[in-house]
Design a protein around this motif. Structure first.
Motif, short mmCIF file in Angstrom:
data_model
loop_
_atom_site.label_atom_id
_atom_site.label_comp_id
_atom_site.label_asym_id
_atom_site.label_seq_id
_atom_site.Cartn_x
_atom_site.Cartn_y
_atom_site.Cartn_z
N VAL A 22 0.82 -1.21 0.00
CA VAL A 22 0.00 0.00 0.00
C VAL A 22 0.86 1.27 0.00
O VAL A 22 0.51 2.25 -0.63
N THR A 37 0.83 6.95 1.51
CA THR A 37 -0.19 5.90 1.59
C THR A 37 -1.06 6.01 0.34
O THR A 37 -1.86 6.94 0.19
N LEU A 41 -4.84 -1.56 -2.85
CA LEU A 41 -5.43 -2.46 -1.85
C LEU A 41 -4.92 -3.86 -2.11
O LEU A 41 -4.87 -4.31 -3.26
N LYS A 55 -8.87 6.08 -0.59
CA LYS A 55 -8.51 5.14 0.48
C LYS A 55 -7.26 5.58 1.24
O LYS A 55 -7.22 5.53 2.48
N LEU A 59 -6.89 6.22 5.31
CA LEU A 59 -5.95 5.50 6.17
C LEU A 59 -5.04 6.48 6.91
O LEU A 59 -4.76 6.30 8.10
N ASP A 232 -7.76 -1.32 6.60
CA ASP A 232 -6.80 -2.23 5.98
C ASP A 232 -6.24 -3.23 6.98
O ASP A 232 -5.91 -4.36 6.63
N SER A 233 -6.10 -2.79 8.23
CA SER A 233 -5.40 -3.61 9.22
C SER A 233 -6.33 -4.23 10.26
O SER A 233 -5.87 -4.93 11.16
N ASP A 252 -14.59 -2.74 6.27
CA ASP A 252 -13.17 -2.95 6.04
C ASP A 252 -13.02 -3.73 4.75
O ASP A 252 -13.98 -3.92 4.00
N LYS A 253 -11.81 -4.23 4.47
CA LYS A 253 -11.60 -4.89 3.19
C LYS A 253 -12.11 -6.33 3.16
O LYS A 253 -11.92 -7.01 2.15
N TYR A 286 -14.91 2.30 3.75
CA TYR A 286 -13.75 2.91 4.41
C TYR A 286 -14.11 4.27 4.98
O TYR A 286 -13.74 4.61 6.11
#
Length: 298
Positions: A22, A37, A41, A55, A59, A232-233, A252-253, A286
Motif C-alpha cells: 500500500v 499511503t 489495496l 482510500k 488511512l 486495511d489492518s 473494512d476490506k 472505508y
C-alpha cells in the motif's frame, strides 16, 4: 486539488526506497522518511490492480486519529513537519497531499503483532480444524464470530509483496527478539487493542481483530510504526448487526475478500480486476469506518 485516485506515487525529487503493498517509501535523509499511503489495496497478500478512491487519505487520517488518541501508550514514528520541508515542488506536494507523512527512520521488527478479540477469518478456520487459534487452545463449542474469553496475541511473520504472512507461536517471537521484548510486544499489543475496542464500542463498532507493527529507534526503544487501526489492518463490525454464528457485515476490506472468494481465482498474482460497484462500495465502507470511529462527519 489532490488526485481522487493514486495507485502509485512518482516523486522525482526523493529516492524511492520501497513500494509496499500500500505504501511508497522515500528517503529524505539518514534520519527521515516520507511515506505515501496510496489507494492500492491488497487481499490475500496480493496487490489488486484497481485503486480504491480516497482510500490512502482515509488511512492517513484514521491512523493519525488513533496515534493521537492512544499516544500515552507508546510513542509513534511520525514527525511534526510539513510537506514543504522536503518537497519544494508544489506539483509533487499536491500529488500526495493528505496521503503523505514524514516519519523518523527506525528498525522494523520482523513480526506483525496481531490482537484477536473474536473468532473469525483464518482464526475460525484454524479453530474448526484443530480446536486452537494459532496454537492456543480454546474452549470447545465456540461459534463463528464468537467473542473470545479474552483478547489473544497471535503474531505472524511479515511477508514481502507477493508472499504470504505466516502465523507463528509466541516462542518464535521470544527466540527472535528475546523474552523481555517479546513480552512487552504482547502487552502493548493487547493494551492498544483493548483501549481502542472500548472506544469503538462507544461509537457503535466492534473491532474484531487488528494488526500492529513496531520498530526500534536508535536508542533501542519500542516505537509504533506503519498504520493504526484502519480498515486495511482491522475488522470493523457494526455492533447493532453483530450476531454470533455467521460472519457479520463489515466496514473494512473483508467486503473485497468476500467478493474475491466468489471468483475462480487461486489467490496468486495477477489479481482480477474489480467491478466499479465493488470499488465504490469499498470506498464508501472505508469512509463510513473513519466517520464512525473519529466522530467526524463524512
Amino acid at each position: 486539488m489532490p488526485p481522487e485516485r493514486l495507485y502509485q506515487s512518482e516523486l522525482k525529487s526523493l529516492e524511492l526506497l520501497q513500494r509496499g503493498k500500500v505504501r511508497d517509501v522515500y528517503a529524505v535523509d539518514d534520519r527521515t522518511l516520507l511515506v505515501v499511503t496510496t489507494d492500492r489495496l491488497s487481499a490475500f497478500d496480493v496487490v489488486l490492480p484497481d485503486p480504491i478512491p480516497g482510500k490512502g487519505a482515509v488511512l492517513n487520517r484514521l491512523s493519525a486519529f488513533w496515534f493521537e488518541r492512544l499516544a500515552g501508550r507508546l510513542p509513534d514514528q511520525r514527525l511534526d513537519l510539513p510537506l514543504e520541508a522536503v518537497l519544494s515542488d508544489p506539483a509533487e506536494r499536491e500529488a500526495v497531499a493528505g496521503r503523505a507523512s514524514l516519519v523518523r527512520r527506525v528498525q522494523p521488527l520482523s513480526f506483525e503483532a496481531i490482537a484477536r478479540g473474536y473468532l473469525i477469518g483464518s482464526g475460525w478456520k484454524d479453530y474448526q480444524a484443530t480446536g486452537q487459534l494459532c496454537g492456543l487452545r480454546l474452549p470447545a463449542g465456540l461459534r463463528q464470530a464468537d467473542r473470545l474469553p479474552e483478547p489473544l496475541f497471535t503474531p505472524s511473520t511479515k511477508a514481502e509483496v507477493g508472499d504470504h504472512d505466516e502465523n507463528v507461536g509466541f516462542e518464535a517471537v521470544v527466540e527472535a527478539l528475546g523474552r523481555d521484548l517479546a513480552e512487552r510486544l504482547r502487552r502493548i499489543t493487547l493494551a492498544l487493542y483493548t483501549e481502542a475496542a472500548e472506544h469503538a464500542r462507544r461509537q457503535g463498532l466492534i473491532i474484531a481483530d487488528t494488526k500492529f507493527e513496531f520498530g526500534l529507534d536508535s536508542a533501542g526503544d519500542l516505537v509504533w510504526i506503519d498504520e493504526a487501526l484502519t480498515p486495511d489492518s482491522s475488522r470493523f463490525w457494526p455492533a447493532s448487526e453483530y450476531r454470533p454464528g455467521s460472519s457479520p457485515p463489515s466496514f473494512d476490506k473483508q467486503y473485497i475478500r468476500d467478493y474475491l472468494e466468489t471468483l475462480d481465482w487461486d489467490k496468486t498474482a495477477p489479481a482480477p480486476t474489480l467491478p466499479a460497484t465493488v470499488i465504490e462500495r469499498t470506498a464508501a465502507k472505508y469512509q463510513e469506518a473513519e466517520a464512525r470511529l473519529s466522530g467526524r462527519s463524512r
